[in-house]
Design an enzyme around this catalytic site. Structure first.
Site, PDB file in Angstrom:
ATOM      1  N   HIS A   1      -3.368  -5.231  -0.176  1.00  0.00           N
ATOM      2  CA  HIS A   1      -2.907  -5.784   1.108  1.00  0.00           C
ATOM      3  C   HIS A   1      -2.940  -7.312   1.061  1.00  0.00           C
ATOM      4  CE1 HIS A   1      -2.777  -2.103   3.649  1.00  0.00           C
ATOM      5  NE2 HIS A   1      -3.634  -1.648   2.747  1.00  0.00           N
TER       6      HIS A   1
ATOM      7  N   CYS B   1       0.840  -1.199   0.000  1.00  0.00           N
ATOM      8  CA  CYS B   1       0.000   0.000   0.000  1.00  0.00           C
ATOM      9  C   CYS B   1       0.880   1.256   0.000  1.00  0.00           C
ATOM     10  CB  CYS B   1      -0.970  -0.024   1.183  1.00  0.00           C
ATOM     11  SG  CYS B   1      -2.345   1.138   1.010  1.00  0.00           S
TER      12      CYS B   1
ATOM     13  N   GLU C   1      -1.580  -9.376   2.965  1.00  0.00           N
ATOM     14  CA  GLU C   1      -1.579  -9.989   4.300  1.00  0.00           C
ATOM     15  C   GLU C   1      -2.969 -10.429   4.749  1.00  0.00           C
ATOM     16  OE1 GLU C   1      -1.813  -5.452   5.191  1.00  0.00           O
ATOM     17  OE2 GLU C   1      -1.026  -6.798   3.646  1.00  0.00           O
TER      18      GLU C   1
END
Length: 545
Positions: A515, A379, A517
């Site tokens: 993102h 990001c 994750e």
């Protein structure tokens, strides 16, 4: 099959791990073939966590459908296969906003609006809606029993248990059973008082999860069962463990899942936890260790990067490596220099908002690029990598983001002012819009360019990843940066937005606008993080050679 409800509350102190306990139980029930989901009810007045400080609340977890939610939903998705949605998390603020909206609209026909029945009915309706089509829905109530803020939620769940029938509901209460060294024993009195607090609002717990730093002796469990009016088999000892992924087995070994299935009269096979056994084996038997520097602006609270931390650990499981995370404040890079980055095997710059510490992140990206250190930007970590490349390689010396310098003459990162929703409606968004309404949120398709490292890592032409940002790469200045060597390796579904960039003449320098994750799990990992950790090990080996 009618939906069964498990309501999870906490007492004595906060941070006992209600979310982990709820997710662990859900993973066992899912392994028994049941369709399970988990909900989080947050008593705070904010509408959602989207604009809350990461250093106070921790990370904001983004769901597939774009909800900005509590970090506990990240735990839920890491433990079970079912994906969370907007229906899985709501706050007091959201409930009150909806009730007030209905009142203004006249839905209540002029009635006096009260906590009971209007607020409690809204809570019950959302819990029922969120559990539709599920065999079991586990509902976690944030905070601690006795907090003023949580009373409407507890009252709503008490009513819901009556509405659907006690045979379809189960109250699970987490408490602290502290060990007193001077006495040489654990003390059950805090648990008894916590249950008394629950009883005072009309809730009798059916299961007690007793948190302690050690296994609670059988005689103390009998005492708790007697004084708290629960079956002895429903008093579960949950001691501190070296890995949260050990908790499903710990709960199963005490037959909590069997108690739940018996209570709900569910016929289902025994749980197969072999996948979790594999996770624990890989975690306990690493073949090496890498140190990754995480350069961020919220490093004083590691929970601000909870999903990133976990994704790195998952990647370590994939590579059979122990991942040591070194947290570095990006402002320290500005004042103390890049010497703080010496000795790292790889560098990760996560997301964030605002100007503070940004120049330190830019210097970090430059250090990684110039020294051939593996770099992963997420990001904001992608945006600052682009700014750094534009300034120092492409000759755009005034390059910046309009987020940090609205008057910037070379805004390589800018705010998208017109957004088109799924219905085709165009909404104008500016820097004056409400913060919660200017985001590009949720799962978006990304196309990967043939011949790039990103395409090689993912092994697919199209992927879906989750977003949470309001600034994008400025396509007007992009050709100048690409001409200087930067490679765009991933673009949005309409091919208009930059999603991934990489430096071709670097061993491993990749940055993504999304993102990754949020979709990493301990059982499956994530290809981008797996590639990053493997690159860290390769860099470590090259330095030793």
């Amino acid at each position: 099959m009618a939906t069964n409800y498990i309501f999870v509350t906490g007492g004595v102190v906060s941070s006992l791990g209600k979310g982990i306990a709820a997710a662990s139980l859900a993973s066992i029930l899912e392994a028994r073939g049941l369709n399970v989901t988990i909900m989080k009810l947050d008593p705070y007045i904010n509408v959602d966590p989207g604009t809350m400080s990461p250093t106070q609340h921790g990370e904001v977890f983004v769901t597939q459908d774009g909800a900005e939610t509590d970090l506990d939903l990240g735990h839920y998705e890491r433990f079970i296969r079912s994906k969370m949605s907007k229906a899985n998390n709501f706050t007091s603020g959201k409930i009150y906003s909806e009730v007030l909206r209905k009142e203004r609209r006249g839905d209540y026909l002029g009635a006096t609006i009260q906590v009971i029945p209007h607020i409690t009915n809204e809570i019950k309706a959302r819990v029922i809606e969120g559990g539709k089509g599920r065999d079991v829905v586990i509902v976690e109530v944030g905070g601690t029993v006795g907090d003023i803020e949580s009373l409407p939620f507890l009252e709503a769940l008490r009513q819901l248990a009556v509405d659907v029938g006690r045979e379809k509901t189960l109250f699970m209460h987490l408490t602290l059973v502290p060990y007193i060294p001077t006495a040489g024993e654990v003390k059950t009195k805090p648990t008894q008082h916590s249950v008394k607090e629950l009883l005072s609002i009309g809730i009798q717990p059916d299961v007690l999860i007793c948190r302690s730093d050690r296994t609670i002796p059988a005689n103390e469990r009998k005492k708790i069962a007697l004084f708290c009016n629960v079956p002895e088999r429903a008093v579960i000892s949950l001691k501190d463990v070296d890995s949260i992924y050990r908790i499903p087995e710990l709960l199963k070994s005490q037959a909590l899942d069997s108690f739940v299935c018996d209570r709900f009269r569910l016929e289902c096979p025994e749980a197969d936890l072999s996948e979790w056994e594999q996770v624990l084996y890989r975690q306990a038997n690493p073949t090496g260790e890498v140190t990754i520097g995480m350069v961020g602006k919220y490093v004083e609270l590691p929970d601000a990067y909870k999903s990133v931390n976990e994704a790195l650990k998952h990647a370590g499981l994939t590579s059979r490596l122990s991942v040591n995370i070194k947290y570095i404040d990006s402002q320290d890079i500005e004042t103390k220099g890049t010497e703080l980055l010496d000795g790292l095997d790889a560098i990760l710059v996560p997301g964030g908002f605002g100007y503070r510490g940004v120049e330190g992140k830019i210097r970090t990206a430059q250090y990684a690029r110039e020294n051939n250190i593996p770099y992963l930007g997420i990001c904001l970590g992608m945006q600052i990598a682009l700014i750094e490349y534009a300034r120092n390689v492409a000759g755009l010396t005034e390059a910046n983001s309009s987020e940090f310098d609205p008057a910037c003459s070379q805004p390589v990162i800018g705010l998208i002012t017109e957004w088109q929703d799924e219905s085709g409606n165009v909404e104008t968004r500016t820097d004056k819009s409400d913060l919660g309404g200017t985001m590009r949120l949720g799962a978006q398709q990304c196309h990967l360019i043939e011949g790039t490292k990103a395409r090689e890592i993912y092994g697919a032409e199209a992927i879906v990843e989750r977003h949470r940002h309001r600034y994008e790469v400025n396509n007007v200045l992009l050709p100048t940066i690409e001409a200087a060597g930067l490679k765009v390796s991933g673009v949005s579904a309409d091919r208009k937005l930059v999603e991934i960039i990489e430096v071709p003449n670097h061993p491993w320098f990749i940055a993504a606008q999304f993102h990754p994750e949020f979709t990493s799990t301990p059982r499956d990992g994530h290809p981008l993080f797996a590639g990053f950790v493997a690159a860290a090990k390769a860099y470590q080996d090259s330095r030793k050679a």
